[in-house]
Design a protein around this motif. Structure first.
Motif, short mmCIF file in Angstrom:
data_model
loop_
_atom_site.label_atom_id
_atom_site.label_comp_id
_atom_site.label_asym_id
_atom_site.label_seq_id
_atom_site.Cartn_x
_atom_site.Cartn_y
_atom_site.Cartn_z
N UNK A 1 -19.93 36.90 25.95
CA UNK A 1 -19.98 38.33 25.69
C UNK A 1 -18.60 38.85 25.30
N UNK A 2 -18.55 39.91 24.49
CA UNK A 2 -17.26 40.55 24.26
C UNK A 2 -16.73 41.10 25.58
N UNK A 3 -15.45 41.24 25.69
CA UNK A 3 -14.82 41.62 26.96
C UNK A 3 -15.37 42.93 27.52
N UNK A 4 -15.76 43.84 26.64
CA UNK A 4 -16.26 45.15 27.07
C UNK A 4 -17.68 45.09 27.61
N UNK B 1 -18.91 40.71 35.60
CA UNK B 1 -17.91 40.37 36.61
C UNK B 1 -18.30 39.10 37.37
N UNK B 2 -19.60 38.90 37.59
CA UNK B 2 -20.06 37.69 38.28
C UNK B 2 -19.75 36.46 37.44
N UNK B 3 -19.95 36.57 36.12
CA UNK B 3 -19.62 35.45 35.23
C UNK B 3 -18.12 35.17 35.28
N UNK B 4 -17.32 36.22 35.26
CA UNK B 4 -15.86 36.04 35.29
C UNK B 4 -15.43 35.36 36.59
N UNK B 5 -16.01 35.82 37.71
CA UNK B 5 -15.70 35.22 39.00
C UNK B 5 -16.05 33.73 39.00
N UNK B 6 -17.23 33.39 38.48
CA UNK B 6 -17.67 31.99 38.48
C UNK B 6 -16.71 31.12 37.70
N UNK B 7 -16.28 31.59 36.54
CA UNK B 7 -15.38 30.78 35.70
C UNK B 7 -14.00 30.61 36.33
N UNK B 8 -13.45 31.69 36.85
CA UNK B 8 -12.12 31.59 37.46
C UNK B 8 -12.16 30.79 38.77
N UNK C 1 -8.43 26.11 25.67
CA UNK C 1 -7.13 26.32 26.31
C UNK C 1 -5.99 26.31 25.31
N UNK C 2 -6.33 25.98 24.06
CA UNK C 2 -5.32 25.92 22.99
C UNK C 2 -5.38 27.12 22.07
N UNK C 3 -6.55 27.74 21.97
CA UNK C 3 -6.73 28.90 21.08
C UNK C 3 -7.83 29.79 21.65
N UNK C 4 -7.79 31.05 21.30
CA UNK C 4 -8.80 32.00 21.78
C UNK C 4 -9.74 32.33 20.62
N UNK C 5 -11.03 32.33 20.91
CA UNK C 5 -12.02 32.63 19.86
C UNK C 5 -12.85 33.84 20.27
N UNK C 6 -13.54 34.47 19.32
CA UNK C 6 -14.32 35.67 19.64
C UNK C 6 -15.31 35.42 20.77
N UNK D 1 -12.53 35.39 28.84
CA UNK D 1 -12.21 34.91 30.18
C UNK D 1 -12.32 33.39 30.28
N UNK D 2 -13.30 32.80 29.59
CA UNK D 2 -13.38 31.34 29.60
C UNK D 2 -12.11 30.75 28.99
N UNK D 3 -11.69 31.27 27.86
CA UNK D 3 -10.45 30.80 27.24
C UNK D 3 -9.27 31.03 28.18
N UNK D 4 -9.25 32.17 28.85
CA UNK D 4 -8.19 32.46 29.81
C UNK D 4 -8.14 31.43 30.92
N UNK D 5 -9.31 31.03 31.41
CA UNK D 5 -9.37 30.05 32.51
C UNK D 5 -8.85 28.70 32.03
#
Length: 250
Positions: free
Chosen positions: A93-96, A100-107, A141-146, A150-154
Protein backbone atom coordinates in the motif's frame (compact mmCIF):
# COMPACT_ATOMS: atom_id res chain seq x y z
CA UNK A 1 35.25 -30.61 12.36
CA UNK A 2 31.48 -30.70 11.77
CA UNK A 3 29.80 -27.32 12.08
CA UNK A 4 26.35 -26.50 13.45
CA UNK A 5 24.07 -23.94 11.81
CA UNK A 6 20.99 -22.29 13.27
CA UNK A 7 18.43 -21.23 10.64
CA UNK A 8 15.36 -19.11 11.41
CA UNK A 9 12.29 -19.28 9.20
CA UNK A 10 13.24 -22.85 8.27
CA UNK A 11 9.75 -24.13 7.49
CA UNK A 12 9.47 -22.66 4.00
CA UNK A 13 11.19 -20.80 1.19
CA UNK A 14 14.86 -19.88 1.48
CA UNK A 15 15.22 -21.20 5.04
CA UNK A 16 13.79 -24.59 4.07
CA UNK A 17 16.01 -24.84 0.98
CA UNK A 18 19.08 -23.80 2.99
CA UNK A 19 18.40 -26.53 5.54
CA UNK A 20 18.39 -29.14 2.77
CA UNK A 21 21.50 -27.66 1.13
CA UNK A 22 23.42 -27.62 4.41
CA UNK A 23 22.30 -31.16 5.26
CA UNK A 24 23.71 -32.41 1.95
CA UNK A 25 27.10 -31.14 3.10
CA UNK A 26 26.86 -32.69 6.56
CA UNK A 27 26.30 -29.51 8.56
CA UNK A 28 24.39 -30.14 11.80
CA UNK A 29 21.18 -28.13 12.01
CA UNK A 30 19.08 -26.22 14.50
CA UNK A 31 15.90 -25.39 12.61
CA UNK A 32 13.59 -22.69 13.94
CA UNK A 33 10.04 -21.83 12.93
CA UNK A 34 6.48 -21.16 14.01
CA UNK A 35 4.89 -24.23 12.37
CA UNK A 36 5.73 -27.29 14.44
CA UNK A 37 4.21 -29.76 11.98
CA UNK A 38 6.48 -28.52 9.20
CA UNK A 39 9.53 -28.50 11.46
CA UNK A 40 8.85 -32.12 12.40
CA UNK A 41 8.46 -33.15 8.76
CA UNK A 42 11.72 -31.46 7.77
CA UNK A 43 13.52 -32.99 10.75
CA UNK A 44 12.44 -36.50 9.72
CA UNK A 45 13.56 -35.89 6.13
CA UNK A 46 16.98 -34.51 7.03
CA UNK A 47 17.94 -36.80 9.91
CA UNK A 48 19.03 -39.32 7.27
CA UNK A 49 21.76 -36.85 6.28
CA UNK A 50 22.79 -35.03 9.45
CA UNK A 51 21.93 -34.31 13.11
CA UNK A 52 18.84 -32.07 13.44
CA UNK A 53 17.26 -30.27 16.39
CA UNK A 54 14.09 -28.18 16.06
CA UNK A 55 12.99 -25.10 17.99
CA UNK A 56 9.35 -24.02 17.73
CA UNK A 57 9.00 -20.28 18.46
CA UNK A 58 8.11 -16.91 16.92
CA UNK A 59 11.07 -14.52 16.54
CA UNK A 60 8.72 -11.61 17.35
CA UNK A 61 8.45 -12.85 20.93
CA UNK A 62 11.63 -11.76 22.73
CA UNK A 63 11.18 -13.92 25.84
CA UNK A 64 10.16 -16.99 23.81
CA UNK A 65 13.13 -16.53 21.45
CA UNK A 66 15.69 -16.25 24.23
CA UNK A 67 14.16 -19.17 26.15
CA UNK A 68 14.11 -21.43 23.08
CA UNK A 69 17.75 -20.81 22.18
CA UNK A 70 18.84 -21.18 25.81
CA UNK A 71 17.14 -24.61 25.85
CA UNK A 72 19.43 -26.10 23.20
CA UNK A 73 20.85 -29.45 24.33
CA UNK A 74 24.63 -29.78 24.68
CA UNK A 75 25.33 -31.31 21.23
CA UNK A 76 23.63 -28.32 19.56
CA UNK A 77 24.64 -25.48 21.89
CA UNK A 78 27.67 -24.35 19.90
CA UNK A 79 26.37 -22.42 16.89
CA UNK A 80 29.04 -21.89 14.23
CA UNK A 81 26.76 -20.44 11.57
CA UNK A 82 23.70 -18.24 12.13
CA UNK A 83 21.32 -17.72 9.21
CA UNK A 84 18.89 -14.91 10.10
CA UNK A 85 16.32 -15.79 7.46
CA UNK A 86 12.93 -15.22 9.13
CA UNK A 87 11.25 -12.28 7.44
CA UNK A 88 8.13 -11.22 5.62
CA UNK A 89 6.26 -8.51 3.75
CA UNK A 90 2.69 -7.49 4.55
CA UNK A 91 0.65 -5.44 2.12
CA UNK A 92 1.67 -3.31 -0.82
CA UNK A 93 0.00 0.00 0.00
CA UNK A 94 1.09 3.60 -0.43
CA UNK A 95 2.30 5.05 2.87
CA UNK A 96 -0.89 7.10 3.31
CA UNK A 97 -3.02 3.94 3.19
CA UNK A 98 -0.75 1.54 5.04
CA UNK A 99 -1.88 -0.65 7.92
CA UNK A 100 -0.23 -0.13 11.30
CA UNK A 101 -0.59 -3.86 11.98
CA UNK A 102 1.25 -4.63 8.74
CA UNK A 103 4.00 -2.18 9.68
CA UNK A 104 4.34 -3.73 13.14
CA UNK A 105 4.58 -7.23 11.65
CA UNK A 106 7.34 -6.26 9.24
CA UNK A 107 9.44 -4.34 11.74
CA UNK A 108 8.91 -6.94 14.49
CA UNK A 109 9.98 -9.90 12.33
CA UNK A 110 12.46 -8.40 9.87
CA UNK A 111 14.33 -6.17 12.29
CA UNK A 112 13.58 -6.92 15.94
CA UNK A 113 13.36 -10.68 15.43
CA UNK A 114 16.75 -10.67 13.75
CA UNK A 115 18.18 -8.72 16.68
CA UNK A 116 16.65 -11.02 19.32
CA UNK A 117 18.11 -14.15 17.72
CA UNK A 118 21.48 -12.49 17.12
CA UNK A 119 21.61 -11.29 20.72
CA UNK A 120 21.14 -14.87 21.91
CA UNK A 121 23.89 -16.30 19.68
CA UNK A 122 26.59 -13.60 19.42
CA UNK A 123 27.97 -13.92 23.00
CA UNK A 124 29.11 -17.50 22.43
CA UNK A 125 30.74 -16.47 19.14
CA UNK A 126 32.63 -13.58 20.74
CA UNK A 127 33.74 -15.89 23.56
CA UNK A 128 35.13 -18.43 21.06
CA UNK A 129 36.34 -15.70 18.69
CA UNK A 130 34.81 -17.50 15.75
CA UNK A 131 31.49 -17.71 13.93
CA UNK A 132 29.65 -16.69 10.80
CA UNK A 133 26.44 -14.65 10.63
CA UNK A 134 24.45 -14.28 7.43
CA UNK A 135 21.44 -11.97 7.39
CA UNK A 136 18.96 -12.52 4.58
CA UNK A 137 18.16 -9.08 3.24
CA UNK A 138 16.54 -8.15 -0.04
CA UNK A 139 17.05 -6.04 -3.12
CA UNK A 140 14.49 -3.85 -1.30
CA UNK A 141 17.31 -3.01 1.10
CA UNK A 142 19.26 -1.50 -1.79
CA UNK A 143 16.55 0.66 -3.39
CA UNK A 144 13.04 1.87 -2.60
CA UNK A 145 10.18 1.16 -4.99
CA UNK A 146 6.59 2.45 -5.14
CA UNK A 147 4.42 1.13 -2.30
CA UNK A 148 7.45 -0.60 -0.76
CA UNK A 149 7.89 2.06 1.96
CA UNK A 150 8.00 0.19 5.31
CA UNK A 151 9.10 -3.15 3.87
CA UNK A 152 11.98 -1.41 2.10
CA UNK A 153 12.72 0.45 5.34
CA UNK A 154 12.92 -2.82 7.27
CA UNK A 155 15.32 -4.32 4.73
CA UNK A 156 17.47 -1.17 4.63
CA UNK A 157 17.67 -1.61 8.41
CA UNK A 158 18.84 -5.21 7.94
CA UNK A 159 21.72 -3.99 5.77
CA UNK A 160 22.68 -1.24 8.22
CA UNK A 161 22.60 -3.73 11.12
CA UNK A 162 24.68 -6.18 9.07
CA UNK A 163 27.34 -3.53 8.46
CA UNK A 164 27.28 -2.55 12.11
CA UNK A 165 27.67 -6.18 13.16
CA UNK A 166 30.61 -6.65 10.82
CA UNK A 167 32.38 -3.61 12.27
CA UNK A 168 31.67 -4.42 15.92
CA UNK A 169 32.49 -8.12 15.63
CA UNK A 170 35.64 -7.61 13.56
CA UNK A 171 37.94 -7.76 16.62
CA UNK A 172 36.58 -11.25 17.35
CA UNK A 173 37.24 -12.70 13.89
CA UNK A 174 33.53 -13.27 13.26
CA UNK A 175 32.37 -13.21 9.64
CA UNK A 176 29.22 -11.19 8.90
CA UNK A 177 27.46 -10.77 5.56
CA UNK A 178 24.13 -10.27 3.83
CA UNK A 179 22.47 -12.11 0.95
CA UNK A 180 20.00 -9.87 -0.88
CA UNK A 181 17.72 -11.63 -3.38
CA UNK A 182 15.30 -10.02 -5.80
CA UNK A 183 12.18 -11.95 -6.82
CA UNK A 184 12.23 -15.47 -5.39
CA UNK A 185 9.34 -17.83 -6.08
CA UNK A 186 8.22 -18.80 -2.57
CA UNK A 187 5.17 -18.29 -0.32
CA UNK A 188 6.36 -14.69 0.10
CA UNK A 189 3.78 -13.13 -2.25
CA UNK A 190 0.91 -15.14 -0.77
CA UNK A 191 1.75 -13.62 2.60
CA UNK A 192 2.26 -10.14 1.18
CA UNK A 193 -1.08 -10.16 -0.66
CA UNK A 194 -2.84 -12.01 2.17
CA UNK A 195 -3.98 -14.90 -0.02
CA UNK A 196 -5.38 -12.64 -2.77
CA UNK A 197 -5.35 -14.19 -6.26
CA UNK A 198 -3.01 -11.44 -7.46
CA UNK A 199 -0.24 -13.38 -5.69
CA UNK A 200 -0.55 -16.12 -8.34
CA UNK A 201 0.38 -13.69 -11.12
CA UNK A 202 3.54 -12.29 -9.52
CA UNK A 203 5.83 -14.96 -10.95
CA UNK A 204 4.13 -15.51 -14.33
CA UNK A 205 5.85 -14.77 -17.63
CA UNK A 206 9.44 -15.16 -16.42
CA UNK A 207 11.65 -17.54 -14.47
CA UNK A 208 12.10 -16.15 -10.98
CA UNK A 209 14.88 -17.17 -8.62
CA UNK A 210 14.09 -20.38 -6.79
CA UNK A 211 14.74 -20.84 -3.08
CA UNK A 212 17.34 -23.47 -3.99
CA UNK A 213 19.26 -20.89 -6.06
CA UNK A 214 19.63 -18.68 -2.99
CA UNK A 215 20.47 -21.65 -0.75
CA UNK A 216 23.35 -22.62 -3.05
CA UNK A 217 24.77 -19.09 -2.78
CA UNK A 218 24.41 -19.18 1.01
CA UNK A 219 26.33 -22.46 1.14
CA UNK A 220 29.01 -21.01 -1.15
CA UNK A 221 29.43 -18.09 1.25
CA UNK A 222 29.75 -20.27 4.37
CA UNK A 223 32.15 -22.67 2.66
CA UNK A 224 34.83 -20.08 1.80
CA UNK A 225 38.27 -20.38 3.44
CA UNK A 226 38.77 -18.83 6.88
CA UNK A 227 40.38 -15.68 5.46
CA UNK A 228 37.51 -14.96 3.01
CA UNK A 229 34.29 -13.19 4.00
CA UNK A 230 31.62 -12.51 1.37
CA UNK A 231 30.25 -9.32 2.90
CA UNK A 232 27.35 -8.57 0.56
CA UNK A 233 25.56 -10.34 -2.30
CA UNK A 234 22.83 -8.90 -4.53
CA UNK A 235 21.21 -11.54 -6.74
CA UNK A 236 18.46 -11.31 -9.34
CA UNK A 237 16.97 -13.72 -11.83
CA UNK A 238 18.07 -12.93 -15.40
CA UNK A 239 14.70 -11.35 -16.18
CA UNK A 240 15.01 -8.79 -13.38
CA UNK A 241 17.18 -5.68 -13.77
CA UNK A 242 16.14 -3.93 -10.54
CA UNK A 243 13.10 -3.62 -8.30
CA UNK A 244 10.91 -2.12 -11.02
CA UNK A 245 12.30 -3.45 -14.33
CA UNK A 246 11.28 -6.98 -15.20
CA UNK A 247 11.26 -8.68 -18.61
CA UNK A 248 8.10 -10.77 -18.96
CA UNK A 249 7.19 -12.96 -21.91
CA UNK A 250 3.49 -12.12 -21.59
Amino acid sequence: MTKTALITGATSGIGHATAFEFAKHGINLVLCGRRLDRLTTIQKALEKLTHVHILNFDVRDKAETLKAIASLPEPFKTIDILINNAGNAHGLDPINEGSLDDWDAMMDINVKGLLYVSSAIIPQMTERKSGHIINIGSSAGKEVYPKGNVYCGSKHAVLAITEGMRIDLNPYGIKVGAINPGLVETEFSKVRFKGDKIADSVYKGFKALQAEDVAEVIYFVVSRPAHVNIADVLMFCTAQANSTILKKDI
